[in-house]
Design an enzyme around this catalytic site. Structure first.
Site, mmCIF file in Angstrom:
data_model
loop_
_atom_site.group_PDB
_atom_site.id
_atom_site.type_symbol
_atom_site.label_atom_id
_atom_site.label_comp_id
_atom_site.label_asym_id
_atom_site.label_seq_id
_atom_site.Cartn_x
_atom_site.Cartn_y
_atom_site.Cartn_z
ATOM 1 N N LYS A 52 0.886 -1.164 0.000
ATOM 2 C CA LYS A 52 0.000 0.000 0.000
ATOM 3 C C LYS A 52 0.917 1.205 0.000
ATOM 4 O O LYS A 52 1.540 1.546 0.994
ATOM 5 C CB LYS A 52 -0.917 -0.006 1.222
ATOM 6 N N GLU A 94 7.425 -0.296 12.609
ATOM 7 C CA GLU A 94 8.550 0.628 12.804
ATOM 8 C C GLU A 94 7.929 2.006 12.886
ATOM 9 O O GLU A 94 7.408 2.532 11.907
ATOM 10 C CB GLU A 94 9.545 0.513 11.655
ATOM 11 N N CYS A 118 12.298 9.198 11.368
ATOM 12 C CA CYS A 118 12.029 8.697 12.718
ATOM 13 C C CYS A 118 13.312 8.480 13.500
ATOM 14 O O CYS A 118 13.267 8.293 14.719
ATOM 15 C CB CYS A 118 11.209 7.418 12.653
ATOM 16 N N GLU A 146 7.347 14.223 18.852
ATOM 17 C CA GLU A 146 8.021 14.092 17.559
ATOM 18 C C GLU A 146 7.489 15.161 16.605
ATOM 19 O O GLU A 146 6.336 15.130 16.189
ATOM 20 C CB GLU A 146 7.788 12.701 16.971
#
Length: 509
Positions: free
Chosen positions: A189, A263, A298, A400
């Site tokens: 996807k 992840e 990340c 974040e």
């Protein structure tokens, strides 16, 4: 696939270039005929292409194609899969510049500093997993003369892989060749905001792989992504993205106990010990901050813990280095930093910057709010920003941001800085900078992160286990052990041998 380039404006703005989904070896539209426009991060409103708005029906078609292809792909000798993956790697390398330019246009990542290295890593990952395809093997036990006891590492079946927009080719490289080398088939996807380079990668794969082994569905996460997670024909979900979305995927996947790897996000510490402030250190801090990826990583070292003995010098020199970075058109060779992905992310980063600017304790060493006029105002461009004066409780030090923003925090005591570094819900990456190697390694061992780098700040390396602690994820990728743990399951087989075997039934007339 249409021949029209997505890198230049269409002469007919009502008919942007069209890209189709790959399902069962065929390039197809969405079942309901719906489309999505993919726009340029570097030029507001410019449509790069249109892609199908895939839905549950399209996911059903893709999963069915992958299931049909699975038995034959699984049963190949590993050397067949190996040769095909290595041929894909060579073909990707042969079209590296095309892929890199499309990645820069699609994601906003700068061509020279990010897009080309990402394609190079994709090549390396296909070659690595092709090379270790023969290592997916079991064990035999010393069970005596009357027993043969052995294990097989068998593929899971159909893998559903959901990709992010920040580095789609790199993350596809973490998942696709590993899954295929182990004997699985896959449905990708693609990220709804950056699917174009993935479709080109699939086009290259399609030249070598049997139909249905690799399938790509485009569309939104809410429709196509959810349908993939929920589909009973998908044996494994591999997701890379935000912790918030990952938590929702884990909940849905848990309902049917499907294999799962995640992840997720990170708010990563970068700890600088006292010592000489060298050019190498400053360059390492720039690299670990992922500024040249607009901070959209990340693994970005966005919490910078500076020992008070070097605090002021590091801040001054790092600010000068960040100030020298060129922000501009992702396709311009001169650009060090490109554009963030879309308006939503652009606005979110600006909100964090405004929060920092409103805090009287914090000081902007370099950067600040994005330009409101000039060339950079034509796209979603932020400038590298370094705040000082923070402490570990500040909003910008805990969440974040996923933008080019670093927050510096002073420290004096090692136990205190380790406590601050670990005081987070995340645990993906960490960085330690020290000229005392014993001190550096001891500190690295105390940090709660899945990947710790000492005196360097680079990106992922093929063959190393990559993944996070805590809310940064589940499972490991990029390595042989990650492939075996993530894309195979163990079957134990016990066989009675010799005189102890069950006799065959008697035959007679």
């Amino acid at each position: 696939m249409t021949e029209q380039s997505v890198l230049s404006p269409s002469t007919d703005t009502a008919s942007p270039p069209t890209r189709l989904m790959l399902i069962g070896g065929e390039w197809v539209e969405a079942a309901d005929g719906e489309w999505r426009e993919i726009t340029s991060p570097g030029r507001r409103g410019h449509v790069l292409a249109r892609v199908p708005r895939g839905n549950a029906t399209d996911v059903e078609r893709a999963v069915s194609a992958a299931r049909d292809a699975f038995p034959a792909w699984r049963d190949q000798h590993f050397t067949v899969r190996q040769r095909l993956l290595l041929r894909v790697a060579d073909a990707i390398e042969g079209r590296a510049d095309e892929l890199a330019r499309l990645t820069a246009a699609d994601t906003g990542n700068a061509l020279r500093t990010q897009a080309r290295p990402e394609v190079a890593l994709l090549v390396d990952l296909f070659r690595y997993f092709g090379g270790v395809a023969g290592e997916v093997k079991g064990t035999t036990l010393p069970a005596g003369a009357s027993q043969l006891q052995y294990t097989r590492q068998e593929p899971l079946g159909v893998v559903g892989a959901i990709l992010p927009w920040n580095s789609p080719l790199m993350i596809a490289g973490f998942k696709v060749p590993a899954a295929l080398a182990a004997g699985n088939t896959i449905v990708l996807k693609a990220a709804e905001d950056a699917p174009l380079s993935i479709l080109l990668m699939a086009e290259i794969c399609q030249d070598f792989l049997p139909p249905g082994v690799v399938n790509v569905v485009t569309g939104t996460g809410r429709t196509a992504g959810t349908a993939l997670v929920d589909h009973p024909g998908v044996d494994k979900i591999s997701f890379t993205g935000s912790t918030e979305v990952g938590r929702g995927i884990a909940s849905r996947a848990g309902e049917r106990l499907v294999h799962l790897s995640l992840e997720l996000g990170g708010k990563n510490p970068s700890i600088v010990f006292p010592g000489a402030v060298t050019d190498e250190l400053i360059e390492g801090l720039v690299t670990s901050s992922r500024m040249t990826r607009q901070g959209q990583s990340c693994t970005a070292g966005s919490r910078l813990y500076l020992h008070r003995d070097v605090h002021d010098e590091v801040l001054a020199r790092l600010a000068d280095r960040l100030r020298a970075l060129q922000v501009g058109d992702p396709l311009d060779e001169a650009s060090d930093i490109g554009a963030v992905i879309n308006e939503t992310q652009f606005d979110s980063i600006r909100d964090y910057l405004e929060d920092g600017l409103a805090n009287p304790a914090m000081h902007v060493e370099v950067g600040g709010l994005p330009p409101t006029s000039g060339p950079l105002a034509e796209g979603f461009f932020h400038v590298p920003t370094l705040f000082s004066g923070a402490d570990n409780s500040f909003h910008l030090a805990r969440e974040e941001i996923f933008g080019p923003v670093v927050v510096a925090i002073p420290w004096t005591d090692v136990d205190d800085v380790v406590r601050m570094a670990n005081d987070t819900a995340y645990g993906l990456a960490a960085y330690v900078w020290s000229q005392d190697i014993d001190q550096a390694i001891t500190t690295a061992h105390r940090l709660e992160a899945g990947w710790v780098q000492v005196n360097q700040g680079g990106g992922q390396v093929v063959g190393q286990a990559y993944g996070g602690y805590k809310q940064s994820g589940l499972g490991r990728e990029v390595s042989l052990e990650g492939m075996i743990a993530g894309f195979t399951q163990t079957k134990q087989i016990n066989v009675r041998l010799g005189h102890g075997a069950i006799p065959a039934p008697a035959t007679g007339t």
